[in-house]
Design a protein around this motif. Structure first.
Motif, PDB file in Angstrom:
ATOM      1  N   ALA A 254     -12.050   6.212  17.822  1.00  0.00           N
ATOM      2  CA  ALA A 254     -12.820   7.410  17.496  1.00  0.00           C
ATOM      3  C   ALA A 254     -12.283   8.187  16.305  1.00  0.00           C
ATOM      4  N   VAL A 255     -11.175   7.750  15.711  1.00  0.00           N
ATOM      5  CA  VAL A 255     -10.658   8.431  14.517  1.00  0.00           C
ATOM      6  C   VAL A 255     -11.580   8.121  13.340  1.00  0.00           C
ATOM      7  N   TRP A 256     -12.033   9.166  12.652  1.00  0.00           N
ATOM      8  CA  TRP A 256     -12.831   8.956  11.453  1.00  0.00           C
ATOM      9  C   TRP A 256     -11.940   8.385  10.353  1.00  0.00           C
ATOM     10  N   HIS A 257     -12.426   7.305   9.715  1.00  0.00           N
ATOM     11  CA  HIS A 257     -11.596   6.632   8.722  1.00  0.00           C
ATOM     12  C   HIS A 257     -12.466   5.884   7.718  1.00  0.00           C
ATOM     13  N   ARG A 258     -11.836   5.423   6.661  1.00  0.00           N
ATOM     14  CA  ARG A 258     -12.519   4.620   5.649  1.00  0.00           C
ATOM     15  C   ARG A 258     -11.485   3.889   4.808  1.00  0.00           C
ATOM     16  N   ALA A 259     -11.924   2.853   4.112  1.00  0.00           N
ATOM     17  CA  ALA A 259     -11.074   2.169   3.146  1.00  0.00           C
ATOM     18  C   ALA A 259     -11.044   2.988   1.862  1.00  0.00           C
ATOM     19  N   TYR A 260      -9.853   3.272   1.378  1.00  0.00           N
ATOM     20  CA  TYR A 260      -9.699   4.035   0.144  1.00  0.00           C
ATOM     21  C   TYR A 260      -9.806   3.087  -1.054  1.00  0.00           C
ATOM     22  N   GLU A 261      -9.996   3.658  -2.234  1.00  0.00           N
ATOM     23  CA  GLU A 261     -10.186   2.845  -3.432  1.00  0.00           C
ATOM     24  C   GLU A 261      -8.986   1.925  -3.693  1.00  0.00           C
TER      25      GLU A 261
ATOM     26  N   THR B  24     -22.568  10.257   3.893  1.00  0.00           N
ATOM     27  CA  THR B  24     -23.502   9.578   2.995  1.00  0.00           C
ATOM     28  C   THR B  24     -23.060   9.644   1.540  1.00  0.00           C
ATOM     29  N   GLU B  25     -22.334  10.703   1.183  1.00  0.00           N
ATOM     30  CA  GLU B  25     -21.888  10.850  -0.204  1.00  0.00           C
ATOM     31  C   GLU B  25     -20.465  10.352  -0.415  1.00  0.00           C
ATOM     32  N   HIS B  26     -19.868   9.787   0.626  1.00  0.00           N
ATOM     33  CA  HIS B  26     -18.479   9.309   0.544  1.00  0.00           C
ATOM     34  C   HIS B  26     -17.568  10.405   0.004  1.00  0.00           C
ATOM     35  N   ALA B  27     -17.776  11.610   0.504  1.00  0.00           N
ATOM     36  CA  ALA B  27     -17.074  12.774  -0.028  1.00  0.00           C
ATOM     37  C   ALA B  27     -15.640  12.859   0.472  1.00  0.00           C
ATOM     38  N   GLU B  28     -14.853  13.653  -0.245  1.00  0.00           N
ATOM     39  CA  GLU B  28     -13.471  13.913   0.158  1.00  0.00           C
ATOM     40  C   GLU B  28     -13.460  14.986   1.247  1.00  0.00           C
ATOM     41  N   THR B  29     -12.372  15.014   2.015  1.00  0.00           N
ATOM     42  CA  THR B  29     -12.146  16.109   2.954  1.00  0.00           C
ATOM     43  C   THR B  29     -10.744  16.665   2.695  1.00  0.00           C
ATOM     44  N   PRO B  30     -10.527  17.948   2.976  1.00  0.00           N
ATOM     45  CA  PRO B  30      -9.208  18.533   2.706  1.00  0.00           C
ATOM     46  C   PRO B  30      -8.157  18.183   3.753  1.00  0.00           C
ATOM     47  N   ILE B  31      -8.538  17.478   4.809  1.00  0.00           N
ATOM     48  CA  ILE B  31      -7.571  17.196   5.881  1.00  0.00           C
ATOM     49  C   ILE B  31      -7.363  15.702   6.107  1.00  0.00           C
ATOM     50  N   SER B  32      -7.807  14.864   5.179  1.00  0.00           N
ATOM     51  CA  SER B  32      -7.637  13.421   5.363  1.00  0.00           C
ATOM     52  C   SER B  32      -6.234  12.980   4.965  1.00  0.00           C
ATOM     53  N   HIS B  33      -5.829  11.852   5.484  1.00  0.00           N
ATOM     54  CA  HIS B  33      -4.491  11.312   5.272  1.00  0.00           C
ATOM     55  C   HIS B  33      -4.623   9.890   4.750  1.00  0.00           C
ATOM     56  N   ILE B  34      -4.183   9.648   3.532  1.00  0.00           N
ATOM     57  CA  ILE B  34      -4.165   8.298   2.963  1.00  0.00           C
ATOM     58  C   ILE B  34      -2.858   7.641   3.407  1.00  0.00           C
TER      59      ILE B  34
ATOM     60  N   GLN C 195       0.850  -1.191   0.000  1.00  0.00           N
ATOM     61  CA  GLN C 195       0.000   0.000   0.000  1.00  0.00           C
ATOM     62  C   GLN C 195       0.890   1.248   0.000  1.00  0.00           C
ATOM     63  N   THR C 196       1.911   1.238  -0.843  1.00  0.00           N
ATOM     64  CA  THR C 196       2.904   2.304  -0.826  1.00  0.00           C
ATOM     65  C   THR C 196       2.470   3.563  -1.582  1.00  0.00           C
ATOM     66  N   ARG C 197       1.363   3.498  -2.288  1.00  0.00           N
ATOM     67  CA  ARG C 197       0.844   4.691  -2.967  1.00  0.00           C
ATOM     68  C   ARG C 197      -0.676   4.680  -2.886  1.00  0.00           C
ATOM     69  N   PRO C 198      -1.315   5.818  -3.027  1.00  0.00           N
ATOM     70  CA  PRO C 198      -2.772   5.849  -2.974  1.00  0.00           C
ATOM     71  C   PRO C 198      -3.399   4.981  -4.059  1.00  0.00           C
ATOM     72  N   GLY C 199      -4.579   4.447  -3.761  1.00  0.00           N
ATOM     73  CA  GLY C 199      -5.286   3.621  -4.728  1.00  0.00           C
ATOM     74  C   GLY C 199      -4.940   2.156  -4.631  1.00  0.00           C
ATOM     75  N   MET C 200      -4.402   1.731  -3.470  1.00  0.00           N
ATOM     76  CA  MET C 200      -4.049   0.328  -3.270  1.00  0.00           C
ATOM     77  C   MET C 200      -4.819  -0.267  -2.089  1.00  0.00           C
ATOM     78  N   GLY C 201      -6.026   0.259  -1.865  1.00  0.00           N
ATOM     79  CA  GLY C 201      -6.826  -0.223  -0.750  1.00  0.00           C
ATOM     80  C   GLY C 201      -6.346   0.299   0.587  1.00  0.00           C
ATOM     81  N   ASN C 202      -5.696   1.448   0.561  1.00  0.00           N
ATOM     82  CA  ASN C 202      -5.150   2.049   1.785  1.00  0.00           C
ATOM     83  C   ASN C 202      -6.260   2.375   2.775  1.00  0.00           C
ATOM     84  N   LEU C 203      -5.865   2.599   4.012  1.00  0.00           N
ATOM     85  CA  LEU C 203      -6.792   3.183   4.974  1.00  0.00           C
ATOM     86  C   LEU C 203      -6.609   4.691   4.920  1.00  0.00           C
ATOM     87  N   GLU C 204      -7.712   5.408   4.891  1.00  0.00           N
ATOM     88  CA  GLU C 204      -7.699   6.867   4.888  1.00  0.00           C
ATOM     89  C   GLU C 204      -8.255   7.348   6.220  1.00  0.00           C
TER      90      GLU C 204
END
Length: 261
Positions: A190-197, A166-176, A139-148
């Motif tokens: 409690a950290v807000w997170h999601r699986a990246y593409e 609900t819209e799975h929107a981007e945020t300007p302060i997230s870290h992939i 997961q060394t670059r974005p788009g490899m199923g990283n955690l965001e």
């Protein structure tokens, strides 16, 4: 990009400051190539027959020795004990997750219980589920199923806006999080997170262990099997919450697992 990278082993004062500030840190090179291969193959067996969708399988440590060995990994367990400032922790769950090839970005969320929102317990949301995620594919670059993740969001007094969730929107302060296979990501529930593409042609695998106070209910199993408790080590039995007291488990205290010094 800033990365909250720490060294393996004992929790240092700087490690604690990083965790309290960001809500997570990354430990590189926890698993060597043979360990990565072994745990990845075990994960693939757990997910045999999957149908090309995101899924998670729990309690794999009872079936797969390579996963069992991660329960008390010496590079990581001292961090867990240090962050809880206690030896009385259990493995509440062990989830092996699969994000299929060309999988889409997931939804923003905090970890916790759907039966009771941890936010109701107070501010800041307490540390009740410390997740350790072992990366089993690159997961060394974005788009490899990283955690965001959103750094510091475990301290926010307000939830992430509903339309962002609900819209799975981007945020300007997230870290992939970009890291090679064999790295471990440790983060607060409690950290807000999601699986990246995940844009690669292979499935992405991550092995998650959730460490909690000893009074938390298991999330990936109803109970520990007697066969597993009989054959595993004393430390791992302690991490399973195996109590020697036949009466009320916590009324007279808790038997600390026999950790090595």
């Amino acid at each position: 990009m800033l990365d909250p990278v720490v060294e393996p082993g004992e929790l240092t004062e700087l490690d604690r400051f990083i965790f309290e500030s960001w809500g997570y840190f990354i430990i590189p090179d926890v698993l060597n190539q043979d360990e990565i291969r072994s745990v990845l193959e075990a994960s693939q067996r757990l997910h045999s027959g999957h149908k090309g969708v995101f899924q998670q399988v729990g309690n794999g440590f009872e079936r797969e020795p390579s996963i069992e060995r991660l329960l008390d990994h010496p590079a990581v367990l001292p961090k867990v004990r240090g962050l809880y400032q206690s030896d009385n922790v259990i493995v509440q769950a062990a989830w092996c997750t699969l994000q299929p090839a060309h999988g889409k970005t997931g939804g923003w969320h905090q970890d916790g219980s759907s039966a009771f929102d941890f936010r109701q317990l107070g501010y800041p949301i307490p540390l009740l589920q410390l997740r350790v995620s072992y990366l089993l594919t690159d997961q060394t670059r974005p788009g490899m199923g990283n955690l965001e993740l959103i750094p510091g969001s475990h301290r926010s007094r307000v939830p992430l806006p509903e339309h962002v969730r609900t819209e799975h929107a981007e945020t300007p302060i997230s870290h992939i999080v970009c890291a090679p296979a064999g790295s471990a990501l440790v983060f607060h529930n409690a950290v807000w997170h999601r699986a990246y593409e995940h844009n690669e042609d292979y499935d992405r695998y991550t092995m998650h262990f959730v460490y909690s106070p000893p009074w938390m209910r298991y999330a990936d199993r109803f109970e520990n099997t007697e066969a597993f408790l009989a054959r595993t080590t004393p430390v791992r039995r302690g991490l399973m919450g195996d109590l020697s007291k036949p009466d009320a488990a916590y009324a007279g205290g808790y038997h600390t697992p026999p950790y090595l010094p």
